[in-house]
Design an enzyme around this catalytic site. Structure first.
Site, PDB file in Angstrom:
ATOM      1  CG  LEU A   1      -1.980  -1.021   1.336  1.00  0.00           C
ATOM      2  CD1 LEU A   1      -2.619  -0.982   2.712  1.00  0.00           C
ATOM      3  CD2 LEU A   1      -3.022  -0.761   0.272  1.00  0.00           C
ATOM      4  N   GLY A   2       2.014   1.136   0.585  1.00  0.00           N
ATOM      5  CA  GLY A   2       2.834   2.334   0.653  1.00  0.00           C
ATOM      6  C   GLY A   2       4.084   2.077   1.448  1.00  0.00           C
ATOM      7  CD  GLN A   3       9.358   1.911   1.033  1.00  0.00           C
ATOM      8  OE1 GLN A   3       9.046   1.554  -0.095  1.00  0.00           O
ATOM      9  NE2 GLN A   3      10.331   1.347   1.718  1.00  0.00           N
TER      10      GLN A   3
ATOM     11  N   GLY B   1       7.680   5.890   6.892  1.00  0.00           N
ATOM     12  CA  GLY B   1       8.989   6.297   7.356  1.00  0.00           C
ATOM     13  C   GLY B   1       9.817   5.123   7.829  1.00  0.00           C
TER      14      GLY B   1
ATOM     15  N   GLY C   1       9.103   1.688   7.310  1.00  0.00           N
ATOM     16  CA  GLY C   1       8.917   0.385   6.693  1.00  0.00           C
ATOM     17  C   GLY C   1       7.798   0.429   5.674  1.00  0.00           C
TER      18      GLY C   1
ATOM     19  CB  VAL D   1       1.783   0.077   4.761  1.00  0.00           C
ATOM     20  CG1 VAL D   1       0.419  -0.307   5.304  1.00  0.00           C
ATOM     21  CG2 VAL D   1       2.488   1.025   5.717  1.00  0.00           C
TER      22      VAL D   1
ATOM     23  CE  LYS E   1       4.650   2.010  10.797  1.00  0.00           C
ATOM     24  NZ  LYS E   1       4.309   3.035  11.782  1.00  0.00           N
TER      25      LYS E   1
ATOM     26  CG  ASP F   1       5.699  12.263  10.602  1.00  0.00           C
ATOM     27  OD1 ASP F   1       5.856  13.335   9.973  1.00  0.00           O
ATOM     28  OD2 ASP F   1       6.009  11.162  10.135  1.00  0.00           O
TER      29      ASP F   1
END
Ligand SMILES: *[C@@H]1O[C@H](CO)[C@@H](O)[C@H](O)[C@H]1NC(C)=O
Ligand SMILES: *[C@@H]1O[C@H](CO)[C@@H](O)[C@H](O)[C@H]1NC(C)=O
Ligand SMILES: *[C@@H]1O[C@H](CO)[C@@H](O)[C@H](O)[C@H]1NC(C)=O
Ligand SMILES: *[C@@H]1O[C@H](CO)[C@@H](O)[C@H](O)[C@H]1NC(C)=O
Ligand SMILES: *[C@@H]1O[C@H](CO)[C@@H](O)[C@H](O)[C@H]1NC(C)=O
Ligand SMILES: *[C@@H]1O[C@H](CO)[C@@H](O)[C@H](O)[C@H]1NC(C)=O
Ligand SMILES: *[C@@H]1O[C@H](CO)[C@@H](O)[C@H](O)[C@H]1NC(C)=O
Length: 850
Positions: free
Chosen positions: A537-539, A541, A543, A545, A559, A656
């Site tokens: 799904l994504g990257q 900070g 690691g 996902v 994650k 964040d």
């Protein structure tokens, strides 16, 4: 604190000419620039004003705490005068009135008519009307203590005069700067074992618990360290009330307040701190919320899920329970059989709702028990009062037990009725002598050891198996999707949820008191098809996902923390512990975690629409976000952040906040995610310092980026950036315009200053937006990104400003990191540019380090 800041911000109290007297006779009048001062100068009565438009209120405040804008009583709260010609006086009939001019009466006190009335401000802060010459020993014709606004001060009673039907209760202000009657009230119900309920309108949102001798059952803090405070609860045939006195000496001041936003708070002034400090407040955690869990539950914030069934009970609707909805409550495992039932002792409890309970002051605990046992409809009993550990009196319940919770410390013993078979080893008490108990104890110990050994053996076996399987799977080619049936059988065995309390991996994955489902690695590998790139799904900070599907079909986001990532075990534990305790509809929900071999994973609910940045900064998808959606997203994020900062049990700084950390569910509701860098603050701590600055360029507040100083106000800054991004549909970082030395913050501010605020709006919106809302959001955004942290609003005021059309917003000052364009403020010289330049370098370095 927050209240004081707001008050200072929004209220204006004009200096007045003070008549050196505490009384007003029937021939005198008090004009808007005169005051009465109590005998020893503790309290002052007069008109205070509020701007925009200027309104005049009759109020009482502390004379010896200058300009703190604390009004312990307001007379004409719903009928302010709009003119400085207002006066307070007695009319010809002897009624106390506020009139605007000679004729127009704004407000009057009814039924206090006297032949020769005198108004007097007493040193207690009580404003009284009496007959001239009468000292008031026989009672007053009228007194402000009988008509409280939002504040209870020493000597003032909260509760009932049952003879006259007088009910004294607190009602919040309508807003931080609006003394008008608000929707929150704190009011006693004198039935059964009396309690004080906080309501929003008619809806109960909190209860104090009954008085249990030295404190309210729901306020264990009252018993410990009351520093000479004398809290009193009086229960008599004529009166039922709560009141308090301060320690002798008179230096300490204290007041109980229902804040405009619905928090019951005790503020105390200690001379050497020279400020009002909120020592205690209610609705401090989820379990304070009235009936957050259903009947027969015990709310407990220390676990993964707040609602727990006591021994002998089970969830009425287990499915709801799995979805962490406890409102259906618990039911008995075994039906009661009156004569044979026993009682289970629960310790450290907030007693169940008790206004329908029965009280017998004459019985001791044993007699109470007998009485409860005899009466088949009795569901629980407890001591009525416990003073210095010694109990007396009896309170018993015949209804469903509702709104119970337990405390780490304090609280009280409660005995609930259970069928004998559900009592197990505990509590039945009848005929169980100590020898029996010892034998039983030994038996249990042996059984436990055997069981434990068994479990450990099982775990070792399983772990070996899982590891081999996992290694094998990882080595496999991705194409091998064949043996599905075989695989899902495996899953059925290994996909079960194990409590983290069992340290089954043998490693130091000691998650302390967190009760969180642990998923095993094999399940995760299967759920994500061996962490196939196609499910990525994504990257983040720390690691990657992945999207996964559990055997039962539930979609999850996994994650997976990279092994060489900066996030060590500490951060991981931090995140797990933290999120497990947070529950809010604008925060992403953690379902469990996985710590096995070198792997660390967090399993979240999967949100269909993924993250905000995927819409906001995408040329086509951004058109799916119309103004209404964007406005809802802004408000949702604000509420989530407010919860983190203030309403949850901890003070949490997220550190964040950014568009990619805002996830969207199917209805486009925003949920804040990624708490890997969040910091928990202790109750009084407001600011922290770190050498390891983490965060994302473009969202970081100046003081944080430059000095590593973070606070809730640095989150507010990031939130402001996010708001401007949502309005404009552009990234702060990488923002270009014709005036290219400006970034988004500077550009927004420039447009705002030039009165062209709506030009910042994302062009895809066309004309379908509310100019009002856009400008309000823009202004709030700009207030949040102001250079100086102390100028930025708290999230509480942000939520208020976003939600109220009438709230008057301050004018924003220059945003942080803003150089370049600045025609009106000349104080930001070239040295500032140098600073920001360094900032960019620092930030970039830090990013590289991640
Ligand atoms: C305020 O006080 C001064 C002096 O007593 C008086 O002259 C003036 O009229 C007062 N103003 C108002 C608005 O009552
Ligand atoms: C006095 O009575 C009038 C008319 O009934 C009412 O509007 C007003 O609110 C009352 N004043 C107070 C202080 O209760
Ligand atoms: C109180 O509640 C009513 C009805 O829900 C609402 O219209 C009103 O705005 C609320 N007042 C305040 C001060 O929140
Ligand atoms: C506490 O206050 C109550 C009523 O205000 C009074 O009767 C009682 O004597 C006080 N107790 C102490 C210890 O001061
Ligand atoms: C149980 O106690 C309640 C409250 O005192 C009473 O109303 C009820 O009649 C009692 N029931 C029995 C069976 O004694
Ligand atoms: C007690 O709870 C049960 C189940 O939730 C409900 O059916 C019943 O009406 C409740 N009884 C009372 C007196 O509230
Ligand atoms: C809450 O639940 C935990 C775990 O079940 C237990 O250890 C603890 O004693 C309970 N009470 C409180 C106040 O934490």
């Amino acid at each position: 604190m927050k209240f004081t800041i707001l008050a200072i911000l929004l209220l204006w109290f004009s200096p007045v000419f003070s008549a050196p007297t505490d009384t007003l006779t029937s021939t005198q009048s008090l004009s808007s620039n005169q005051t009465l001062i109590s005998a020893t100068g503790k309290f002052e009565l007069g008109f205070f004003t509020q701007q925009n438009p200027k309104k005049y209120y009759l109020g009482i405040w502390y004379k010896d705490i200058p300009s703190d804008n604390v009004y312990v009583w307001v007379g004409n709260r719903d009928a302010p005068s709009l003119s400085d010609s207002c006066t307070l006086k007695f009319d010809d009939q002897g009624n106390l009135v506020i009139s605007d001019d000679q004729s127009h009466i704004r407000w009057q006190i009814n039924g206090s008519t006297a032949k020769n009335p005198v108004l007097q401000l007493l040193d207690s802060g009580n404003l009284v009307i009496r007959e001239a010459g009468d000292t008031g020993s026989g009672g007053y014709l009228w007194q402000s203590f009988d008509h409280p606004t939002d504040t209870l001060i020493p000597g003032q009673k909260l509760g009932w005069n049952l003879k006259t039907g007088l009910d004294r209760f607190l009602t919040s202000w309508a807003g931080p700067d609006d003394p008008g009657t608000g929707n929150y009230s704190f009011k006693m119900d004198y039935h059964g074992d009396p309690e004080i309920y906080m309501r929003y309108g008619d809806r109960i949102i909190y209860r104090s618990g009954p008085w249990v001798g030295q404190r309210f059952s729901g306020v264990p803090e009252m018993a410990t360290g009351n520093n000479g405070f004398n809290f009193t609860f009086y229960r008599g045939p004529d009166e039922v009330y709560y009141t308090f006195e301060l320690p002798p000496g008179g230096e300490v001041k204290s007041r109980l307040l229902v804040t405009f936003d619905g928090y019951l708070s005790r503020f105390t002034w200690v001379p050497n701190t020279r400020q009002w400090t909120r020592y205690w407040y209610a609705r401090a955690d989820d379990c304070d919320t009235y009936r957050v869990c259903g009947p027969y539950t015990v709310c407990n914030t220390s676990g993964f899920f707040d609602c727990q069934c006591p021994q002998g009970f089970e969830p009425k609707n287990p499915q709801d329970w799995d979805l962490r909805d406890g409102s259906s409550g618990c039911v008995r495992k075994t039906e009661l059989d009156c004569g044979k039932d026993g009682f289970l002792k629960l310790v450290n409890m907030k007693l169940p709702e008790s206004t329908t309970a029965f009280v017998d002051e004459g019985l001791n605990l044993n007699q109470c028990r007998d009485m409860c046992k005899r009466n088949c409809s009795c569901t629980a009993y407890a001591n009525l009062n416990v003073v210095q550990g010694v109990g007396n009196g009896c309170v018993y319940w015949t209804d469903n037990l509702t709104d119970m919770r337990d405390y780490v410390q304090g609280g009280q013993d409660l005995y609930i009725r259970l069928a004998a078979s559900d009592l197990g080893s505990q509590g039945s008490g009848i005929g169980s002598d100590s020898a029996k108990k010892i034998v039983m104890g030994i038996g249990i110990a042996i059984a436990s050891i055997v069981l434990l050994a068994g479990i450990i053996a099982l775990i070792i076996l399983r772990r070996k198996k899982a590891q081999t399987l996992f290694r094998r799977r990882l080595g496999e080619t991705r194409a091998s999707r064949a043996g599905t049936t075989e695989r899902s059988q495996e899953i059925l065995i290994s996909g079960q949820i194990i409590s983290s309390k069992r340290d089954y991996s043998g490693e130091t994955n000691n998650l302390e008191d967190v009760e969180l489902p642990i998923f095993d690695l094999y399940t995760m590998a299967v759920a994500t098809n061996n962490f196939d790139d196609a499910t990525k799904l994504g990257q983040g900070g720390f690691g990657r996902v992945y999207k996964g599907v559990l055997p039962d079909g539930q979609e999850i986001a996994v994650k997976r923390l990279s092994k060489e990532s900066g996030q060590g075990v500490e951060e991981f534990k931090n995140e797990v512990r933290l999120i497990a305790k947070l529950q809010h509809r604008n925060l992403v929900r953690l379902l469990g975690c996985c710590v096995e071999m070198d792997e660390k994973m967090l399993i979240y609910e999967y949100l269909k629409n993924r993250s905000l940045d995927a819409f906001l900064f995408h040329d086509e998808r951004k058109s799916l976000l119309n103004w209404q959606t964007r406005f809802n997203i802004i408000c949702g994020i604000a509420r989530g952040l407010l919860y983190l900062h203030q309403d949850s049990r901890y003070r949490i700084v997220h550190r964040d906040m950014k568009a990619s950390n805002i996830l969207l569910d199917g209805e486009m509701n925003p949920k804040i995610s990624d708490f890997g860098m969040a910091r928990i603050f202790g109750g009084d701590q407001t600011e922290g310092n770190t050498r390891r600055v983490v965060g994302t360029y473009g969202y970081m507040a100046p003081e944080y980026a430059m000095d590593g100083l973070f606070s809730v106000k640095s989150d507010v800054f990031s939130f402001g950036v996010l708001v401007l991004e949502i309005i404009s549909g552009t990234k702060n970082r990488g923002f270009y315009n014709s005036d290219h030395e400006l970034h988004l913050l500077g550009y927004s501010w420039k447009l705002w200053k030039e009165g062209k605020g709506t030009e910042i709006l994302d062009k895809v919106m066309g004309d379908s937006y509310s100019v009002h809302e856009v400008l309000r959001c823009l202004q709030v955004g700009l207030l949040c990104v102001q250079e100086r942290a102390e100028d930025r609003p708290t999230m509480a005021s942000v939520v208020l400003m976003l939600g109220s059309e009438s709230a008057s917003l301050p004018q924003p000052r220059l945003p942080g990191f803003c150089m370049g364009w600045n025609p009106t403020e000349t104080d930001s010289s070239s040295s500032k540019q140098d600073e920001s330049f360094t900032v960019n370098q620092v930030t970039v370095t830090m990013l590289n380090a991640r």
